[in-house]
Design a protein around this motif. Structure first.
Motif, PDB file in Angstrom:
ATOM      1  N   ARG A  86      65.623  25.436  42.920  1.00 53.64           N
ATOM      2  CA  ARG A  86      67.194  26.831  43.017  1.00 53.64           C
ATOM      3  C   ARG A  86      67.832  25.239  43.239  1.00 53.64           C
ATOM      4  NH1 ARG A  86      66.313  31.922  45.826  1.00 53.64           N
ATOM      5  NH2 ARG A  86      68.902  31.656  45.017  1.00 53.64           N
ATOM      6  N   PRO A  87      68.787  25.072  42.815  1.00 50.16           N
ATOM      7  CA  PRO A  87      69.917  24.392  43.433  1.00 50.16           C
ATOM      8  C   PRO A  87      70.387  25.206  44.691  1.00 50.16           C
ATOM      9  CG  PRO A  87      70.534  24.514  41.480  1.00 50.16           C
ATOM     10  CD  PRO A  87      68.716  24.943  41.712  1.00 50.16           C
ATOM     11  N   GLY A  88      70.835  24.869  46.232  1.00 47.96           N
ATOM     12  CA  GLY A  88      71.447  25.002  47.104  1.00 47.96           C
ATOM     13  C   GLY A  88      72.834  24.375  47.539  1.00 47.96           C
ATOM     14  N   PHE A  89      73.768  25.523  48.237  1.00 45.25           N
ATOM     15  CA  PHE A  89      74.905  25.136  48.755  1.00 45.25           C
ATOM     16  C   PHE A  89      75.407  25.521  49.997  1.00 45.25           C
ATOM     17  CE2 PHE A  89      75.277  25.111  44.082  1.00 45.25           C
ATOM     18  CZ  PHE A  89      75.732  24.032  43.899  1.00 45.25           C
ATOM     19  N   ASP A  90      75.281  24.913  51.125  1.00 43.04           N
ATOM     20  CA  ASP A  90      75.619  24.726  52.647  1.00 43.04           C
ATOM     21  C   ASP A  90      77.200  25.000  52.719  1.00 43.04           C
ATOM     22  OD1 ASP A  90      75.818  24.794  55.317  1.00 43.04           O
ATOM     23  OD2 ASP A  90      74.608  22.951  55.485  1.00 43.04           O
ATOM     24  N   TYR A 145      71.086  29.320  45.608  1.00 41.98           N
ATOM     25  CA  TYR A 145      72.186  30.342  46.473  1.00 41.98           C
ATOM     26  C   TYR A 145      72.823  28.950  47.258  1.00 41.98           C
ATOM     27  CZ  TYR A 145      68.861  26.340  49.315  1.00 41.98           C
ATOM     28  OH  TYR A 145      69.066  25.288  50.082  1.00 41.98           O
ATOM     29  N   GLN A 146      73.155  30.286  48.183  1.00 45.46           N
ATOM     30  CA  GLN A 146      74.328  29.355  48.799  1.00 45.46           C
ATOM     31  C   GLN A 146      73.859  29.916  50.447  1.00 45.46           C
ATOM     32  OE1 GLN A 146      77.641  31.245  47.074  1.00 45.46           O
ATOM     33  NE2 GLN A 146      78.905  29.981  47.452  1.00 45.46           N
ATOM     34  N   THR A 147      74.391  29.364  51.550  1.00 45.07           N
ATOM     35  CA  THR A 147      74.257  29.695  53.110  1.00 45.07           C
ATOM     36  C   THR A 147      74.284  29.984  53.227  1.00 45.07           C
ATOM     37  OG1 THR A 147      75.348  28.404  53.617  1.00 45.07           O
ATOM     38  CG2 THR A 147      72.957  27.006  53.377  1.00 45.07           C
ATOM     39  N   MET A 148      75.607  31.087  52.649  1.00 48.55           N
ATOM     40  CA  MET A 148      76.396  31.935  52.634  1.00 48.55           C
ATOM     41  C   MET A 148      76.485  33.631  52.401  1.00 48.55           C
ATOM     42  SD  MET A 148      80.312  31.861  50.746  1.00 48.55           S
ATOM     43  CE  MET A 148      80.799  31.211  49.771  1.00 48.55           C
ATOM     44  N   MET A 149      75.085  33.707  51.426  1.00 48.63           N
ATOM     45  CA  MET A 149      74.672  34.933  50.766  1.00 48.63           C
ATOM     46  C   MET A 149      74.045  35.868  52.119  1.00 48.63           C
ATOM     47  SD  MET A 149      73.337  33.069  47.018  1.00 48.63           S
ATOM     48  CE  MET A 149      74.281  32.920  46.003  1.00 48.63           C
ATOM     49  N   ASN A 151      71.781  37.570  52.091  1.00 56.60           N
ATOM     50  CA  ASN A 151      70.538  37.645  51.840  1.00 56.60           C
ATOM     51  C   ASN A 151      69.822  36.642  52.263  1.00 56.60           C
ATOM     52  OD1 ASN A 151      67.680  38.606  51.091  1.00 56.60           O
ATOM     53  ND2 ASN A 151      67.243  37.053  49.776  1.00 56.60           N
ATOM     54  N   TYR A 152      70.689  35.082  51.888  1.00 55.70           N
ATOM     55  CA  TYR A 152      69.971  34.191  52.837  1.00 55.70           C
ATOM     56  C   TYR A 152      70.572  34.189  54.228  1.00 55.70           C
ATOM     57  CZ  TYR A 152      69.712  29.346  54.038  1.00 55.70           C
ATOM     58  OH  TYR A 152      69.130  28.064  54.244  1.00 55.70           O
ATOM     59  N   GLU A 153      71.244  34.712  54.675  1.00 50.73           N
ATOM     60  CA  GLU A 153      71.642  34.728  56.211  1.00 50.73           C
ATOM     61  C   GLU A 153      70.549  35.628  56.882  1.00 50.73           C
ATOM     62  OE1 GLU A 153      75.795  36.098  56.158  1.00 50.73           O
ATOM     63  OE2 GLU A 153      76.871  33.733  56.542  1.00 50.73           O
ATOM     64  N   TRP A 154      70.001  36.519  56.172  1.00 49.33           N
ATOM     65  CA  TRP A 154      68.998  38.242  56.695  1.00 49.33           C
ATOM     66  C   TRP A 154      67.580  37.301  56.867  1.00 49.33           C
ATOM     67  CZ3 TRP A 154      68.485  42.130  59.187  1.00 49.33           C
ATOM     68  CH2 TRP A 154      66.681  42.376  59.214  1.00 49.33           C
ATOM     69  N   ASN A 155      67.640  36.903  56.040  1.00 49.85           N
ATOM     70  CA  ASN A 155      66.256  35.682  56.392  1.00 49.85           C
ATOM     71  C   ASN A 155      66.006  34.563  57.296  1.00 49.85           C
ATOM     72  OD1 ASN A 155      64.347  36.619  54.212  1.00 49.85           O
ATOM     73  ND2 ASN A 155      66.293  36.375  53.064  1.00 49.85           N
TER      74      ASN A 155
END
Length: 412
Positions: A86-90, A145-149, A151-155
């Motif tokens: 899964r590619p991601g973006f900061d 995924y994006q770090t501002m999503m 769900n990502y921030e919650w984790n």
């Protein structure tokens, strides 16, 4: 006429016609990642994508990173394994903020800045995705995924909560690299070293018996926060008389003096605890010992300003000597930039107080903010720190569960 040459007949065009053909070829690969995953029956191979900043167009560093990951995931797919890539973006951090402020100015209110940063990150997430796809990178692009999503921030918050509760994250004051040009602290990985010219100074501090400690520094402005002078307990020091004044310095730095007479020789441990007066501030300091003092530079006596030096802070901590931050958010002391104007002001005052022995221009490799190109310095600030020693055993345990066999095969 007899035919002499049989040329093959083919429908391939002699022209590349890449503008038309490249999109057609890429379209053929669109669903390959999903289809091969559904077809394969092997074990699951997970490739964690360390995300690039979504704050600009793709550069060669991004290409190298993604192509190497693409080669690895394709190898696993061709080996019959299922691949989770899964590619991601900061989307967070200073790079995004600086990009927005460069375009829209630095006077945005907090809400406007946040919204524009979100739009900026979404824009470059889309642009970078299109570029990576055009390079033929196979990944689960529908589930990036994006770090501002949320769900990502919650984790991330759950992990932080756990680290806070077990004491791995703590609040402390320490000198850290600070960039006045961007108004933030920096990690060592965010520094670039460039040559810079600074004024170094040999100056004196006065012991109770009027002996002058001859000290050297490359940042004269920090003398305003001096708390101690450090010597090495194993080095040899000498007390000498020159021009009716008595100086104390290391034996290895006697080349700095002319027509002197040695009065006494001693080791550094004999100096520990001596008190002196900093004529510039009127404050009293103390001589301390530490092995970080070397004989190959300076005078064997190191001025310690715990508010603006890493070694200074560590040594002063051992002796219970507090430090203070002398600068504001813009790196200024009483309105003067510390590395330039304040340095010149301090040198002028030292000269008028007969503290200044010699000034030299020093060209040296100096850390700069890689984003702004401005010089940085150590600044005592309150920051959250992560105690990695507590996480070492857990990290080793997790590493022992990694199967490296397939990774090794990919490198054969």
């Amino acid at each position: 006429m007899e035919k002499q040459l049989n040329m093959p007949k083919t429908e391939f065009s002699q022209r590349a016609n890449s503008v038309q053909r490249e999109p057609e070829l890429l379209k053929l690969w669109t669903n390959t990642f999903k289809e091969r995953n559904e077809m394969n029956t092997g074990k699951l191979f997970t490739l964690h994508d360390g995300p690039p900043y979504a704050n600009g167009d793709v550069h060669m560093g991004h290409v190298l990173n993604k192509v190497l990951k693409d080669m690895t995931s394709k190898f696993q797919l061709m080996s019959g394994n299922k691949v989770d890539f899964r590619p991601g973006f900061d989307c967070h951090g200073l790079p995004t903020e600086l990009g927005v402020q460069k375009k829209f100015g630095r006077n945005l209110n907090t809400t406007d800045l946040r919204n524009k940063c979100k739009d900026w990150a979404n824009l470059y997430t889309q642009k970078q995705t299109e570029t990576f796809k055009s390079l033929g990178v196979l990944a689960d692009w529908d589930n990036f995924y994006q770090t501002m999503m949320p769900n990502y921030e919650w984790n991330q918050l759950k992990v932080l909560y756990k680290l806070l509760n077990d004491g791995s994250v703590y609040l402390d004051k320490r000198p850290v690299y600070y960039s006045p040009s961007s108004g933030t602290v920096l990690a060592e990985s965010e520094l670039e070293y460039k040559m810079r010219k600074d004024k170094s100074a040999y100056f004196t501090l006065t012991l109770d018996d009027e002996t002058l400690l001859l000290v050297w520094t490359t940042q004269p402005w920090t003398l305003l926060g001096n708390r101690a002078v450090c010597v090495n307990n194993r080095l040899t020091y000498v007390k000498v008389k020159m021009n009716e004044k008595v100086y104390l310095l290391s034996e290895s730095s006697l080349h700095l003096l002319d027509n002197y007479h040695v009065l006494e020789t001693m080791t550094g441990d004999k100096l520990e605890g001596l008190k002196y007066t900093n004529t510039l501030t009127g404050e009293t300091g103390v001589v301390v010992c530490d092995k970080f003092v070397k004989s190959d530079s300076g005078t064997g006596l190191v001025h310690l300003c715990p508010g603006h030096g890493e070694d200074d802070f560590e040594v002063c901590q051992k002796y219970g000597l507090p430090g203070e931050d002398l600068t504001d958010a813009w790196g200024k002391v009483d309105g003067l930039f510390c590395l330039d104007e304040c340095t010149n002001s301090v040198l002028d005052k030292m000269k008028s107080l007969d503290m200044l022995f010699k000034v030299e221009e020093l060209e040296h490799s100096y850390p700069h903010d890689w984003r702004t190109g401005g010089p940085v310095y150590f600044k005592l600030t309150e920051q959250f720190f992560l105690d990695l020693t507590k996480l070492k055993e857990l990290a080793l345990q997790q590493m022992s569960n990694v199967d490296y066999s397939e990774i090794g095969r990919a490198h054969v």
